[in-house]
Design an enzyme around this catalytic site. Structure first.
Site, PDB file in Angstrom:
ATOM      1  CE  LYS A   1       9.274   5.401  -5.767  1.00  0.00           C
ATOM      2  NZ  LYS A   1       9.419   5.852  -4.099  1.00  0.00           N
TER       3      LYS A   1
ATOM      4  CE  LYS B   1       9.474  -1.022   5.645  1.00  0.00           C
ATOM      5  NZ  LYS B   1       8.481  -0.788   4.256  1.00  0.00           N
TER       6      LYS B   1
HETATM    7  C1  F55 Z   1       4.441   7.541   8.920  1.00  0.00           C
HETATM    8  C2  F55 Z   1       3.727   7.855   9.938  1.00  0.00           C
HETATM    9  C3  F55 Z   1       3.034   7.189  10.672  1.00  0.00           C
HETATM   10 CL1  F55 Z   1       2.496   7.527  12.227  1.00  0.00          CL
HETATM   11  C4  F55 Z   1       2.810   6.159  10.233  1.00  0.00           C
HETATM   12  C5  F55 Z   1       3.101   5.637   9.082  1.00  0.00           C
HETATM   13  C6  F55 Z   1       3.906   6.414   8.473  1.00  0.00           C
HETATM   14  C7  F55 Z   1       4.619   5.890   6.993  1.00  0.00           C
HETATM   15  O1  F55 Z   1       5.464   6.473   6.624  1.00  0.00           O
HETATM   16  N1  F55 Z   1       4.173   4.741   6.565  1.00  0.00           N
HETATM   17  C8  F55 Z   1       4.268   4.466   5.380  1.00  0.00           C
HETATM   18  O2  F55 Z   1       5.121   4.969   4.622  1.00  0.00           O
HETATM   19  N2  F55 Z   1       3.608   3.233   4.715  1.00  0.00           N
HETATM   20  C9  F55 Z   1       3.725   2.734   3.430  1.00  0.00           C
HETATM   21  O3  F55 Z   1       2.904   3.461   2.644  1.00  0.00           O
HETATM   22  C10 F55 Z   1       3.338   3.085   1.185  1.00  0.00           C
HETATM   23  C11 F55 Z   1       2.455   3.956   0.269  1.00  0.00           C
HETATM   24  O4  F55 Z   1       1.368   3.404   0.232  1.00  0.00           O
HETATM   25  C12 F55 Z   1       3.148   1.713   1.175  1.00  0.00           C
HETATM   26  O5  F55 Z   1       3.659   1.402  -0.290  1.00  0.00           O
HETATM   27  C13 F55 Z   1       3.851   0.793   1.971  1.00  0.00           C
HETATM   28  O6  F55 Z   1       3.507  -0.375   1.839  1.00  0.00           O
HETATM   29  C14 F55 Z   1       3.515   1.313   3.401  1.00  0.00           C
HETATM   30  O7  F55 Z   1       4.366   0.936   4.382  1.00  0.00           O
END
Ligand code: F55
Length: 831
Positions: free
Chosen positions: A677, A571
């Site tokens: 947002k 990021k």
């Molecule tokens: C949480 C736990 C695990 Cl084990 C893996 C990932 C996550 C997590 O929080 N991922 C996450 O937030 N991913 C995000 O999802 C968003 C919604 O689709 C996207 O906008 C973003 O790009 C992505 O990084």
């Protein structure tokens, strides 16, 4: 005091009833009642918490009425129902949102004013449920809001973590984690359902026996038994009667099991076992990337999935339909791979427990599930070491093998001469120590696979899931993320929301495309003035918050340049810092330079085990410390780290932003939702062609978006061509000066070792291509500064951003899921 009307018991309570009425007077009376009968307090001695609880119960009563009617309507009409399976939800504070959904913000404010109380002070008291890490959990919450608002029958299933995401403190510039205690004062929004509970087995071994009809049956002789108890939270649609259900599971000890031990005289052992059972739902893993190999995490996933599927089967049984039609009743969405064990668990329940044959069960399973992918990072794709999986879920491993055997047999027919491809497709990664690949199980076990932005979906089909795209191109779909305008505009930015309603009417709140009506006002000087006023109020409010919180003095007139999201190298918060240090160097060398005043704000948590992310937080604070007390800056540059970024803080940050930093390495951010947002609140974006930025730029127009940097294909080519960041460092004097200042210990009281790991990585490998994008980024920031000098131009761009953000409503996203993946329609609940 008005006479209180009594409900007869058979006649549903009318609108004036104390527990359902929505007038200020009824709300006031109900609040006092609850203060007395629930909290045992009277106004003179009530604490902030007493008032918060009493008001929450007042609102909850009004929700329950609609909730019951919603359940009745669903029962009568038996509609297809969406089950959103997600290990994380980040709903944010409930009270204000529920007041908004019920349309009683003003009446409540008036009721409290009559008692000499301030609604905002009470709202501020709420401890939010931090049951998620970031974007993925927040997306689940936006989707629950939109499902209810669109009147779609839906249940959100998840885990009731006792400890959510850690609280972040900053000590000496470093992140320090403290435990979240969101349940400390009790949770007025949940209803515990002791009667809705399921047994969940783990471990042990399987026995394959032939029954009296000559049928092969499998008995799972489990080693351990847990119980999941439902905790229900109402999710109210905005401006409709629908109140859907968020059902979270808490792990408890299975009583009969304890009882056995107890009878053997091991009372203390039984209690210990109970405590151990409860650990399953004790704490949220604070990583936003998979960290494979954690047994407790696999237990959490299986636990909540098994409870949820058993619950769906219980509900299904009440319809009287044959089990082979399960998929006609439910559309279950897998929010990333975390709930993907559901594919094997539904097969087990249907075949082992309910006696369906394999093919029938497989047909129902495949038509029930669909899978949303949220990441392309190979290290974040979830896989479970085979020995661990076998130990925890021996029966499921057999089922996964059988699914895989049938799948690969088909594939061998299709690709007879391509064993390498078969190995790549396999659900089992056979290279020792061997893994179960959850994304493969989800792809095989469902009928649809979706990415969360157009670019992300394209890359999904050409990289990590290419082999699946080759065999099932039609399974792949794009569903670009969206955000709820209720929480992120109406609640977060009431001043702007009022201005929009004045200009457009209030239709935009449920049909965000109507914001397009603003286009005609973009150049109107009077409207622009009011627009800037509204922005300034939010900036002043954030400045005041930060002054009261951390003693930061920032100027609301300066350009608020904000990056708020989880801290991650991809990021590139440190690219932002390289720009800050560059500005600092310029001002040091030319203190009289005509530079517009900027306040650069950062917010976000780092995974506790992610050393580099924590070092980036330290660097932000270290740079802030030096910059903010340097008289040469003359208030033209300030740096602030906003601690403990969560949904509540986010609601005060988005509306205050002038500039939104969306600067990930192209090809790495699946979508982003913070980008939406910010823009929806009138911030301009500086960003790369990554995730949903691509579509945001298309929507708002390239002239109203500050684009820089390599695109995803160029990033791949740059790496392939033997990327040498050191050469870039040597060639660009401003870059060299910025890096040298950090490396030399200027921000570390002379300690040249502190930020060495960060600098070494940038000059040596620079996996995230910061140096490749540095010059383009800094030049783009100069264009930002130029635009900012012209308020009419800036404001026009901001208005056009908001006007054109309609498609990024989660209502649009959910309508697409309903139409293209779930095949569900609204079921109106009458008032
Ligand atoms: C949480 C736990 C695990 Cl084990 C893996 C990932 C996550 C997590 O929080 N991922 C996450 O937030 N991913 C995000 O999802 C968003 C919604 O689709 C996207 O906008 C973003 O790009 C992505 O990084």
């Amino acid at each position: 005091m008005p006479a209180r009307k009594q409900s007869s018991g058979t006649v549903p309570p009318g609108p004036e009833h104390t527990r359902t009425g929505l007038s200020a007077e009824t709300l006031r009376q109900a609040f006092l009642d609850n203060l007395f009968y629930i909290q045992g307090r009277f106004p003179e001695i009530a604490t902030d918490d007493d008032r918060y609880q009493a008001l929450s119960y007042t609102v909850r009563d009004r929700l329950l009425h609609r909730w019951v009617r919603t359940i009745q309507a669903y029962k009568e009409r038996d509609p297809r129902t969406v089950c959103y399976l997600s290990a994380e939800y980040l709903p944010g504070p409930h009270l204000a949102n529920n007041l908004l959904s019920l349309g009683i913000v003003d009446a409540t404010r008036e009721a409290l004013r009559g008692l000499g109380l301030d609604l905002d002070a009470i709202l501020d008291h709420e401890e939010e449920p931090g049951l998620g890490n970031g974007g993925l959990g927040r997306l689940a919450a936006c989707f629950m809001d939109s499902l209810a608002t669109l009147e779609i029958p839906a249940i959100g299933y998840g885990i009731r973590y006792e400890y959510g995401i850690f609280d972040q403190k900053i000590q000496d510039g470093w992140q320090v984690e403290t435990s979240d205690t969101w349940l400390h004062y009790g949770n007025p929004w949940e209803v515990r359902r002791p009667g809705i509970c399921y047994d969940v087995r783990i471990g042990g071994r399987t026995e394959h026996v032939t029954d009296e009809h000559g049928r092969l049956r499998v008995h799972w002789r489990h080693a351990d038994l847990f119980r999941g108890v439902a905790y229900d939270t109402p999710v109210a649609g905005y401006g409709v009667e629908t109140v859907n259900l968020l059902r979270l599971w808490r792990a408890e000890a299975a009583e009969d099991f304890d009882f056995t031990v107890f009878n053997q005289g091991d009372y203390v052992g039984a209690v210990m076992r109970k405590v151990r059972s409860e650990t399953i739902s004790k704490v949220l893993y604070p990583n936003d990337e998979a960290d494979s190999g954690k047994r407790l995490r696999l237990l959490q996933q299986y636990f909540f999935v098994s409870c949820s599927l058993q619950d769906m089967l219980r509900i299904f049984a009440t319809t009287g339909r044959p089990l082979a039609e399960f998929h006609a009743k439910f559309a279950a969405q897998l929010n990333d791979t975390h709930p993907t064990i559901a594919v094997a668990e539904l097969m087990r329940l249907l075949v082992d427990e309910h006696g369906l044959d394999w093919d029938e069960a497989w047909q129902a399973t495949r038509h029930t599930f669909a899978y949303t992918n949220h990441t392309l990072l190979p290290e974040a794709l979830e896989k479970w070491p085979l020995p661990l999986f076998a130990d925890v879920l021996p029966r499921h491993l057999e089922i996964v093998y059988e699914i895989n055997r049938r799948f690969l047999d088909d594939m061998r027919l299709r690709y007879p001469d391509d064993p390498a491809r078969i190995a790549r497709l396999s659900i089992i990664d056979e290279t020792p120590p061997k893994y179960v690949r959850m994304a493969h199980l989800a792809s095989v076990g469902g009928h649809a696979i979706n990415g969360v932005a157009a670019l992300h979906t394209r890359l999904l089909g050409t990289t990590v899931l290419k082999d699946f795209h080759d065999i099932w191109p039609d399974k792949f779909q794009n569903k670009t993320n969206g955000v709820t305008p209720r929480r992120f505009l109406m609640l977060a930015n009431p001043g702007l929301a009022d201005l929009l309603t004045e200009a457009l009417g209030d239709g935009w709140t449920r049909d965000l495309e109507r914001l397009r009506g603003l286009e005609g006002l973009a150049d109107d000087p009077a409207f622009q003035d009011r627009w800037r006023q509204a922005k300034l109020i939010r900036k002043a409010a954030l400045a005041e918050r930060l002054r009261a919180g951390q003693g930061n003095a920032i100027d609301p007139a300066s350009l608020f340049d904000i990056q708020a999201k989880r801290i991650h190298e991809y990021k590139r918060q440190h690219l932002n810092l390289l720009h800050v240090v560059t500005l600092y160097n310029r001002l040091k060398h030319a203190p009289d330079a005509d530079v517009p005043a900027r306040t650069v704000l950062f917010g976000g948590k780092a995974a506790p085990g992610y050393a580099m992310a924590k070092l980036i937080i330290k660097l932000i604070n270290a740079v802030a410390e030096v910059v903010n007390r340097d008289p040469d800056m003359r208030d033209r540059l300030k740096v602030v780290f906003v601690p403990d970024y969560n949904v509540k803080v986010a609601q005060s940050v988005y509306p205050a932003a002038d500039l939104s930093e969306q600067i990930s390495t192209a090809g790495m951010e699946a979508s982003g939702t913070g980008n939406m947002k910010f823009s929806l609140n009138g911030a301009l974006t500086i960003g790369t062609l990554d995730g949903a930025n691509v579509e945001i730029r298309e929507a708002v127009g390239p002239d109203n978006f500050f684009l820089f940097g390599l695109d995803a294909d160029e990033a791949v080519r740059t790496r392939a061509a033997g990327y040498r960041p050191y050469a870039l460092y040597e060639r660009d004097p401003e870059l060299r000066a910025a890096v040298d200042l950090i490396a030399g210990g200027h921000f570390a009281h002379g300690d040249a070792g502190l930020f060495r790991p960060l600098v070494d990585h940038l000059l040596g490998r620079d996996d995230y291509l910061l140096l490749a994008d540095y010059r383009a980024y800094v030049d783009c920031q100069d264009r930002v500064a130029d635009a900012w000098r012209d308020p009419a131009r800036w404001t026009r761009m901001a208005i056009l951003n908001v006007a054109r953000m309609g498609r990024f409503s989660s209502d649009r996203a959910i309508a697409e899921y309903c139409r293209d993946i779930w095949n569900v329609a609204p079921a109106r609940v009458d008032g």
